[in-house]
Design a protein around this motif. Structure first.
Motif, short mmCIF file in Angstrom:
data_model
loop_
_atom_site.label_atom_id
_atom_site.label_comp_id
_atom_site.label_asym_id
_atom_site.label_seq_id
_atom_site.Cartn_x
_atom_site.Cartn_y
_atom_site.Cartn_z
N ARG A 122 -9.22 4.92 9.54
CA ARG A 122 -8.06 5.71 9.12
C ARG A 122 -8.43 6.94 8.31
NH1 ARG A 122 -7.14 1.32 10.82
NH2 ARG A 122 -5.14 0.65 11.67
N TYR A 141 -6.20 2.98 -1.22
CA TYR A 141 -7.23 2.86 -0.18
C TYR A 141 -8.23 1.76 -0.50
CZ TYR A 141 -5.73 6.66 2.69
OH TYR A 141 -5.02 7.43 3.54
N LYS A 170 0.81 -1.22 0.00
CA LYS A 170 0.00 0.00 0.00
C LYS A 170 0.85 1.27 0.00
CE LYS A 170 -0.53 0.67 4.92
NZ LYS A 170 -0.02 -0.42 5.76
N THR A 213 -10.64 0.69 7.14
CA THR A 213 -10.29 1.86 6.33
C THR A 213 -10.95 3.12 6.86
OG1 THR A 213 -10.37 0.33 4.50
CG2 THR A 213 -10.11 2.63 3.95
N THR A 242 -9.30 -1.43 1.70
CA THR A 242 -10.67 -1.81 2.04
C THR A 242 -10.96 -3.26 1.68
OG1 THR A 242 -11.20 0.43 1.35
CG2 THR A 242 -13.05 -0.99 1.88
N PHE A 292 -12.33 7.48 -3.80
CA PHE A 292 -12.42 6.75 -2.53
C PHE A 292 -13.84 6.81 -2.00
CE2 PHE A 292 -12.41 7.28 2.12
CZ PHE A 292 -12.09 5.98 2.46
#
Lengths: 160, 505
Positions: free
Chosen positions: A63, A48, A16, A60, A52, A132
């Protein structure tokens, strides 16, 4: 929703950061090489999405909450507009590249293009946050039955 | 000074749209204040710029590579209409939208839609037209679905699918034109078409544009999304969609491309007349049988758009086939004037329907009745708007329909005039039904406690009613030369548009 197997989780944990950094690299060199705000933003959003998929949406959202996503989304668009209005205010022309005219940098360097770099960052922010949000909204929206038998779409309450 | 104001027409709504979600989650009233201030300031700017004719190059780039915005008579008129209706709609929304959660999202999407429409009518660049078209369309899909109920989601999905097909066709049309001429700037395309060979691909592009923009304008073969989408949206949005969105994205874009970019020919004119007449007749006959107030209004929008397209198409046909110049100008004047009038009275009717729905909780005409004494102001404004749409003197709808009828006679098409009169008569019947069932008759037991709508909503209704009553005055000499004739001139100028724009640069 506890995510995928430990193999996927481990690989994601390593990957990531690199995906995220690659997105940033694409954004800030957008005026020099192929790429730019949109492509870089998509890559950042992908990091992201990968998170997930591997760890589940609660992980997720802890964060990067929906609210933070919305704020980043709006800020990105506003930053882009500010760049455009900055041109209007100091150069008299909408979207004028006043920084470039005033401080022409050496060619093919990071600061060679005036406001284009800032625009790319703004677009990157906007695109990353929007993608996102689109992805995460699809997982928090629920269709429920209301009393009279018809269906209604609701958003799951987000934890504050 | 003036050139500094032009970009603000897009920048203010866009800035408002993204600023509202940042600040008004906690302080809810900020959304109302920012939304209303944004639309008010855009309206003031649009009025200030009304006499300005100029070409604005974004970023200072030259027109061959950059984007230009062109302000001519038609654009200026459209800008004032859009900004006026959006200001009245936001005024109405501040109280009406209280019943929905997440009001700030509503304002955000609303301003995004205004920014898109302002961009569409200002732009002088084909691809920029597509971009703004999509901004306005995407915001409107979300607004149609705003209630989040089953029916609204279904309507929004239908609208989304059909309108996306329209957008795609427009994009293809632009691609064909770019392939054929090598330009995206409207003036340059127009010049290239006039000097170069007329390839068949241009005809294909025109077909794509007609269908694409036709879907956006809900003209008859392409109308099925409108009767679902417009009633499902909250009332101020219905007013915006019916009042200005279908005009800015559909009629304006279609006529601008056909008249000024490609150049009108007798065939294109005949197509416009056919589509217009068809919309006019089919729309009104579908409307008569409706018992849902907003659905009835939505069908009337189709019918009234038919008048606009018929007027403009008739003018184009006469111009292109070398008929009487004066009749052509009159027909285009009728079309454009009806466009302006329709945006005022149809917005008013939708706001009235919202006001009734706000007070009574229903929009079924059969469940209403006897609201005459309970809601006198709503009743008065509804009567004015109904008489306007039906074309009863001295309200504005009468004058524009009269001009279209006169133009049809002068141009030698009495059967079109007869059709116009017939449709107008059916419209009158259908609105007598509305007035009869909503306001006269027996007051149902459940509506005994009904009260007049709140102050800001009433102000919005009264403002539009005043416009309905007074807009006939735009025809008196002096006002007409200043406001309507430049718009007619811009369209009737045809491919002379290219020279006009190049001279301004």
């Amino acid at each position: 929703m506890n995510g995928m197997t430990v193999i996927v989780k481990t690989v994601t944990r390593w990957l990531k950061v690199f995906i995220f950094l690659y997105g940033i690299y694409i954004i800030i060199t957008g005026h020099l090489a192929p790429g730019g705000g949109f492509a870089g933003g998509v890559i950042i959003a992908c990091s992201y999405m990968l998170l997930t998929l591997a760890y589940g949406k609660e992980f997720t959202l802890k964060r990067l909450s929906l609210r933070a996503g919305h704020h980043l989304d709006s800020s990105g668009a506003l930053l882009f507009l500010v760049v455009a209005l900055f041109g209007l205010g100091s150069g008299g022309i909408f979207f004028a590249n006043v920084l470039q005219n005033r401080y022409p940098g050496a060619k093919f360097t990071l600061l060679s293009s005036g406001t284009i770099l800032i625009s790319n960052i703004a677009i990157g922010l906007k695109v990353a946050a929007s993608l996102f949000l689109i992805f995460i909204i699809l997982s928090v929206l629920r269709i429920v039955l209301v009393e009279d038998g018809s269906q209604k779409m609701i958003q799951e309450e987000e934890e504050e | 000074m003036n050139t500094l104001l032009i970009p603000l027409l897009v920048a203010i709504p866009l800035g408002g749209a993204f600023f509202i979600p940042l600040v008004s989650r906690k302080v809810r009233v900020l959304a109302d204040i920012i939304g209303n201030l944004a639309t008010l300031s855009v309206l003031v700017i649009a009025v200030l710029l009304f006499q300005v004719r100029t070409v604005y190059s974004i970023g200072g780039w030259n027109a061959s590579v950059g984007i230009t915005w062109v302000l001519d008579g038609f654009s200026n008129l459209m800008l004032v209409i859009i900004c006026l209706i959006s200001f009245v709609a936001t005024l109405f929304s501040s109280q009406y939208m209280e019943r929905y959660t997440a009001k700030y999202k509503f304002y955000s999407l609303f301003l995004l839609m205004v920014a898109g429409m302002n961009g569409v009518v200002m732009t002088g660049d084909m691809f920029n037209l597509f971009v703004f078209l999509e901004i306005a369309s995407v915001a409107s899909y979300a607004l149609v679905a705003f209630g989040g109920n089953h029916e609204e989601l279904e309507a929004a999905f239908k609208y989304l699918v059909l309108a996306s097909i329209g957008s795609t066709l427009v994009l293809f049309g632009i691609a064909f034109i770019y392939g054929a001429t090598g330009y995206l700037n409207m003036a340059s395309i127009s010049q290239a078409i006039r000097t170069g060979p007329r390839t068949p691909i241009l005809t294909l592009a025109v077909v794509f544009f007609t269908v694409g923009f036709g879907i956006k304008a809900a003209l008859v073969p392409f109308h099925p999304w409108l009767p679902d989408a417009h009633p499902s949206a909250p009332a101020p949005i219905s007013a915006m969609l019916s009042g200005v969105l279908i005009k800015a994205l559909g009629i304006y874009a279609l006529t601008r491309v056909l008249f000024n970019v490609i150049g009108i020919t007798p065939i294109y004119g005949a197509v416009l007349i056919t589509i217009g007449a068809l919309s006019m007749v089919v729309g009104v006959f579908l409307a008569v049988g409706q018992w849902d107030f907003k659905r009835l209004l939505a069908y009337h929008s189709i019918s009234q758009m038919g008048y606009v397209v018929l007027g403009i198409g008739l003018g184009g046909y006469i111009l292109a086939s070398g008929g009487k110049q004066s009749a052509a100008m009159l027909a285009i004047l009728g079309g454009i004037f009806h466009l302006a009038n329709h945006s005022v009275f149809k917005s008013l009717l939708f706001l009235v329907s919202g006001s009734i729905e706000y007070s009574t909780g229903t929009r079924q005409l059969k469940e209403m009745g006897g609201l005459l004494e309970k809601m006198p102001l709503t009743r008065a404004t509804c009567t004015i708007a109904s008489l306007s749409i039906a074309g009863v003197p001295p309200f504005n709808g009468f004058w524009s329909k009269l001009i279209i009828i006169m133009a049809a006679f002068q141009g030698g098409y009495p059967w079109l005039a007869a059709l116009t009169i017939l449709v107008s008569f059916v419209t009158l019947l259908s609105f007598i039904k509305v007035l009869r069932y909503a306001f006269l008759g027996h007051l149902p037991e459940s509506l005994k406690a009904v009260r007049e709508s709140p102050a800001l909503m009433s102000i919005a209704l009264v403002v539009l009613a005043i416009f309905c009553t007074c807009m006939g005055l735009l025809l008196i000499p002096g006002a007409r030369e200043m406001i309507l004739d430049p718009a007619v001139g811009a369209l009737a100028n045809g491919v002379g548009y290219a020279q006009a724009v190049l001279a301004l640069r």
